[in-house]
Each structure stands twice: as C-alpha cells, then as structure tokens.
Scaffold this active site. Structure first.
Site, mmCIF file in Angstrom:
data_model
loop_
_atom_site.group_PDB
_atom_site.id
_atom_site.type_symbol
_atom_site.label_atom_id
_atom_site.label_comp_id
_atom_site.label_asym_id
_atom_site.label_seq_id
_atom_site.Cartn_x
_atom_site.Cartn_y
_atom_site.Cartn_z
ATOM 1 N N THR A 66 -0.715 -1.725 3.342
ATOM 2 C CA THR A 66 -1.530 -0.609 2.726
ATOM 3 C C THR A 66 -1.565 0.782 3.471
ATOM 4 O O THR A 66 -1.385 1.800 2.930
ATOM 5 C CB THR A 66 -2.919 -1.088 1.908
ATOM 6 O OG1 THR A 66 -2.737 -2.210 1.280
ATOM 7 C CG2 THR A 66 -3.409 -0.056 1.028
ATOM 8 N N HIS B 73 1.904 2.230 3.439
ATOM 9 C CA HIS B 73 2.057 3.000 2.138
ATOM 10 C C HIS B 73 1.423 4.291 2.083
ATOM 11 O O HIS B 73 1.801 5.184 1.631
ATOM 12 C CB HIS B 73 1.721 2.155 1.186
ATOM 13 C CG HIS B 73 2.742 0.910 0.706
ATOM 14 N ND1 HIS B 73 3.977 1.183 0.740
ATOM 15 C CD2 HIS B 73 2.319 -0.343 0.322
ATOM 16 C CE1 HIS B 73 4.663 -0.016 0.540
ATOM 17 N NE2 HIS B 73 3.687 -0.962 0.375
HETATM 18 ZN ZN LIG Z 1 -5.361 -4.376 4.222
#
Ligand SMILES: [Zn+2]
Ligand SMILES: [Zn+2]
Length: 339
Positions: free
Chosen positions: A40, A43
């Site tokens: 994440t 990203h």
């Molecule tokens: Zn995470």
C-alpha cells in the site's frame, strides 16, 4: 525528530527537525522501533492509492511508549507496543452497524495522519496494544499485516480438511499459508514465480509450491485437489492472479481477493463460467476487530516471521527502499531508527 515526509507522488523528503506537536488528551508518544513497508505504501508513493499530503507514511509499526498525555491504567513509559493504524469514529451509521472498517470518518495513521516512518509517533490510546517486555519489536511490526490477514481468513472460513491455494508468496502469502495450516487445511498450495519464496513456503507449511510460468497451473491444481481448491486466497494484487483464482477453485469454492491492486486495475471474467461454478467471491478490507487476536498470535509465537528475509533500512535511507525494485529474495523491508 527525524521524519520521512511524503509530499507528492514520487517525493519523500527527510526532515531532521520535524516538530512533534503537543499531546492531546488520550494520546501517547511512541518511539518507533520498526515500521514495515507495505504494498500500500508503494502504491501511495507511486500515486496509485490515496493518502493525505504532506504526511508521514508507515502503518505497520511497533515501538516503546515514551510519553503519556494523562495517566493510563493500561500503559506506562517504557512499555513495548504494537500500533493499530485504523481509527474508527464509533459514531457514524457504519460504526453503529458494527462495520467499523467502513467508518465514514475513518482515519489511518500513516495514510491520513502521521504514521511510523519517523523517530516518534503520536498515537491515540485506543490504537495501542501492549506487548510483553521480552518482545522482538521487529516481529511485532507484523501485527498490522497479520490482523488484515485474519480478516481475510474470516471470509475464507477454512474447514479442517479443506484444500487451500495461496497465490503470491510475499509476506502476506506466507502469513496466509501459516494461518491456513493452523486452521486445519489438508492441502496447501502456493503459486509463486520466485523459487526462493516457493522453498520458504514449503518450510512454513505449504505441501506443494508451483511456478505459474513453469507449470500448467489449472491442471496441476485440479489433479492435486481432485477438481479444484476449496479456498483460493489471492495475495498478488494482480489481474492475472485474480483471473487464475476463479479458474482453479472448485465448484462452490471460495475465492478471497486479498491483494491490493493499483487504482483502475480491471479483470476479465467469463460470467457464464462463474454462474456454473456458483463461486463465493470475497474481498477483504482493513482489520475490523482482528488486531487483538493478531497480537495474541505474535506473542504466542504461532506464526513464524523469523524465517522471512527482513531487510532493515535506516529511516534516513528510506528513499532507497521506495526507489529500487524489491530484491526478490527479500520478503519484507522494514524501516528502523536504531542501528
Ligand atoms: Zn500494510
Ligand atoms: Zn464511524
């Protein structure tokens, strides 16, 4: 204090004199020991997922309590803790339904509020989980990803004797394999291109480990599981992996699309094929009410994190981790403030 400030896509700046604001009631200052870099975060760094800016990223962290805003019966200075980054309001209609992860006022340390890529982090009492004094804080930093895996496991609903396929042998996949094993799965299969990760999976509980590029995955799985897997857990965050999940699950099977893909990623699915298979397809979002159980699993040593190849990166060098493509042998990169 030293902090890594995410300014905009592709830009993280080290600030050596970042001022720590005054504590509000019900908050604690944690000296961060280790903070995992997660898909994440990557990203977000690439502009493919949302975060507030400027913000200190990092939502998988552990550390030591160094200051408390007010007296707490639960915490004292010097306590080792893990941090649950997801803050729910408890007041909105979703929270009141018990769906705290859909909270309309959801905040997350390391996404919308300053998180763990810093020397210190201000954390509400409610987000802090106490650890025993002898805890390894580098392992405790896995509590957050583990708590998210436990949410996925709720949907997977593995029964003793089930066959389980995990796609993707990164840290999440390797956690899922171990959870599948302690849930009583009879056959656990990993699909992963990287040889070293496939080998590690066998050590951690997988019975079979295959490369998607070297084998006829669909046939192999069908033969090994007599018609398809009861449960498929997709942990790659890639369209090809999701499409494969559907193909290798048995009729009536459960598919958990766990991996976080980039914004806008789309899949192609044959609807008639889905119809005939009567598949149950789940997603898994955040970690509602699973953090405490994740901490218990870590304290009781039920999940092996020590064989993960974890690379420690000094906070000052965080850009190296974000700008280089991950060495395929490394399972997890963690940012640490201490040498
Ligand atoms: Zn995470
Ligand atoms: Zn809420």
């Amino acid at each position: 204090m030293i902090a890594a400030i995410f300014k905009s896509a592709g830009v993280i700046e080290i600030d050596n004199k970042f001022p720590l604001r005054k504590l509000k009631k019900g908050e604690v200052i944690i000296e961060v020991a280790n903070c995992g870099i997660c898909g994440t975060d990557k990203h977000i760094f690439e502009g493919k997922a949302y975060a507030e800016t400027p913000v200190i990223l990092g939502h998988e962290y552990s550390g030591t309590v160094v200051e408390l805003s007010d007296k707490s019966v639960l915490l004292k200075i010097g306590d080792k803790v893990a941090v649950d980054p997801n803050i729910y309001c408890g007041k909105c209609s979703e929270c009141k339904k018990g769906n705290v992860h859909f909270c309309r006022n959801h905040q997350a340390l390391g996404v919308t509020k300053n998180g763990g890529f810093a020397q210190y982090s201000i954390v509400p009492f409610s987000q802090v989980y106490l650890l025993p004094d002898n805890s390894d804080l580098s392992i405790a930093a896995f509590a957050e990803p583990l708590s998210c895996c436990l949410r996925g496991m709720q949907h997977a609903n593995i029964k003793h004797g089930d066959s389980v396929v995990v796609i993707g042998g990164g840290s999440i996949g390797l956690i899922m394999i171990q959870l599948a094993k302690i849930s009583g799965a009879a056959k656990i299969i990993l699909i992963e291109p990287e040889n070293l990760k496939r080998k590690l999976a066998l050590k951690l509980g997988a019975d079979l480990s295959i490369s998607p590029f070297e084998a006829d995955v669909e046939n192999n799985i069908s033969e090994y599981t007599s018609g398809g897997a009861d449960v498929v857990i997709e942990c790659a965050g890639k369209k090809e992996a999701v499409e494969m999940s559907v193909k290798i699950s048995r009729k009536g099977g459960r598919v958990i699309i766990f991996g976080m893909s980039a914004k806008g990623e789309k899949v192609t699915l044959d609807l008639q094929y889905l119809f005939q298979k009567e598949l149950q397809i789940f997603n898994s979002f955040l970690n509602p009410f699973t953090f405490g159980r994740a901490v218990e699993l870590i304290i009781s040593n039920k999940i092996n994190f020590s064989s993960f190849v974890t690379k420690q990166i000094m906070l000052e060098n965080i850009n190296e981790a974000f700008n280089s493509s991950i060495n395929s042998i490394i399972i997890k990169q963690q940012v640490s403030t201490k040498k």
